[in-house]
Design a protein around this motif. Structure first.
Motif, mmCIF file in Angstrom:
data_model
loop_
_atom_site.group_PDB
_atom_site.id
_atom_site.type_symbol
_atom_site.label_atom_id
_atom_site.label_comp_id
_atom_site.label_asym_id
_atom_site.label_seq_id
_atom_site.Cartn_x
_atom_site.Cartn_y
_atom_site.Cartn_z
ATOM 1 N N GLY A 193 -7.163 0.488 5.799
ATOM 2 C CA GLY A 193 -7.931 0.331 7.034
ATOM 3 C C GLY A 193 -8.148 1.649 7.729
ATOM 4 N N LEU A 253 -6.460 3.515 9.808
ATOM 5 C CA LEU A 253 -5.477 4.611 9.841
ATOM 6 C C LEU A 253 -5.468 5.393 8.534
ATOM 7 C CD1 LEU A 253 -2.503 2.933 11.732
ATOM 8 C CD2 LEU A 253 -4.148 4.629 12.581
ATOM 9 N N LEU A 254 -5.467 4.685 7.407
ATOM 10 C CA LEU A 254 -5.507 5.387 6.113
ATOM 11 C C LEU A 254 -6.820 6.151 5.949
ATOM 12 C CD1 LEU A 254 -3.738 2.836 3.766
ATOM 13 C CD2 LEU A 254 -3.168 5.264 3.974
ATOM 14 N N ASN A 292 0.803 -1.229 0.000
ATOM 15 C CA ASN A 292 0.000 0.000 0.000
ATOM 16 C C ASN A 292 0.837 1.280 0.000
ATOM 17 O OD1 ASN A 292 0.830 0.216 2.633
ATOM 18 N ND2 ASN A 292 -1.206 -0.034 3.547
ATOM 19 N N ARG A 322 -9.540 -3.642 5.574
ATOM 20 C CA ARG A 322 -9.676 -4.257 6.901
ATOM 21 C C ARG A 322 -10.097 -3.186 7.904
ATOM 22 N NH1 ARG A 322 -3.463 -5.786 8.625
ATOM 23 N NH2 ARG A 322 -2.641 -3.661 8.770
ATOM 24 N N ASP A 323 -10.195 -3.554 9.165
ATOM 25 C CA ASP A 323 -10.708 -2.639 10.214
ATOM 26 C C ASP A 323 -12.130 -2.198 9.859
ATOM 27 O OD1 ASP A 323 -8.054 -2.747 11.196
ATOM 28 O OD2 ASP A 323 -7.512 -0.895 10.147
HETATM 29 O O1 LIG Z 1 -1.940 0.190 7.896
HETATM 30 C C1 LIG Z 1 -2.237 -0.528 6.941
HETATM 31 O O2 LIG Z 1 -1.425 -1.133 6.245
HETATM 32 C C2 LIG Z 1 -3.676 -0.714 6.601
HETATM 33 C C3 LIG Z 1 -4.481 -0.534 7.824
HETATM 34 O O3 LIG Z 1 -4.759 -1.458 8.561
HETATM 35 C C4 LIG Z 1 -4.865 0.842 8.207
HETATM 36 O O4 LIG Z 1 -4.800 1.751 7.372
HETATM 37 O O5 LIG Z 1 -5.306 1.011 9.347
#
Ligand SMILES: O=C([O-])CC(=O)C(=O)O
Ligand SMILES: [Mg+2]
Length: 234
Positions: free
Chosen positions: A97, A99-100, A67, A119-120
């Motif tokens: 997820g 955080l992004l 990513n 995810r998340d």
């Molecule tokens: O951090 C990552 O690779 C993807 C993820 O779980 C997020 O964005 O929370």
């Protein structure tokens, strides 16, 4: 010649008013109004219920399971954009997820459309950051390979150019060229007005076969009406 990896900072965007009109019309109506073009395939699905957005595509091309380029894309996003992620081969890893999503929301991005996985998902739903994705998978990714931002990509069989108008809701995702936005919004609004009259007629018990004049067609096609299934065909 080696492939170039580009982060393109500036893209054209459609007028905000046109984008909002298409968002209000919704995916199914705007798709019909556009002449049934620009629909993503049926694999990229809404991962929440009741979210409806429209915005300008900031496109990202990633290697599967990586990513890095999503992170690189964040700073070229503007309020009202929709991040559209493609991968160079099929993948459903959890590339995106909470955080992004937090990072994109801070820049006013309206949502994510991805040919890969997220995810998340519980946190994304709770936070109200809408995503349309090929899958939900906890599998994490690395940040290691080059890709591009704001180049033409293909998502679930549909070409997406940077700045294209993205409309996404519970029915799926539609992508339209900037040049067609105003005309499709006009046609979508005309359809909505026409459907209002039809809805009232259906609510009053009208039949589609009458309203659409389908009886002659049924007859021409040789469809017979009988009171009971004939003896011997039961
Ligand atoms: O951090 C990552 O690779 C993807 C993820 O779980 C997020 O964005 O929370
Ligand atoms: Mg996470």
């Amino acid at each position: 010649m080696p492939a170039r990896h580009l982060v393109v900072r500036e893209i054209d965007r459609a007028e905000a008013a046109v984008i909002d009109r298409l968002g209000a019309a919704g995916v199914a109506t705007a798709h019909e109004a556009a002449g049934r073009i620009g629909l993503l395939g049926p694999h990229v699905l809404p991962r929440q219920q009741g979210a409806a957005i429209a915005g300008s595509a900031v496109t990202v091309l990633c290697q599967p399971g990586d990513n890095l380029m999503i992170h690189a894309a964040v700073e070229v996003c503007r309020p009202g954009d929709v991040l559209v992620v493609a991968t160079t081969s099929e993948s459903v890893t959890g590339m995106f997820g909470d955080l992004l999503a937090t990072s994109l929301a801070a820049r006013g991005v309206r949502g994510l459309v991805t040919d890969s996985g997220v995810r998340d998902i519980a946190v994304l739903r709770e936070a109200g950051f809408p995503v349309w994705a090929r899958g939900v998978h906890a599998q994490g990714t690395v940040k290691a390979s080059a890709g591009s931002v704001n180049v033409p990509v293909v998502v679930d069989g549909c070409p997406v150019r940077p700045g294209d108008i993205v409309v996404a809701d519970d029915d799926g995702v539609l992508v339209l060229p900037i040049e067609r936005g105003a005309e499709v919004a006009d046609a979508a609004e005309a359809r909505i007005a026409g459907e209002e009259a039809k809805r009232a007629q259906f609510a009053g018990g009208a039949l589609g076969v009458e309203l659409y004049g389908l009886r002659p067609l049924l007859e021409r096609l040789g469809v017979e009406y009988v009171d009971r299934l004939p003896e011997g065909e039961r």
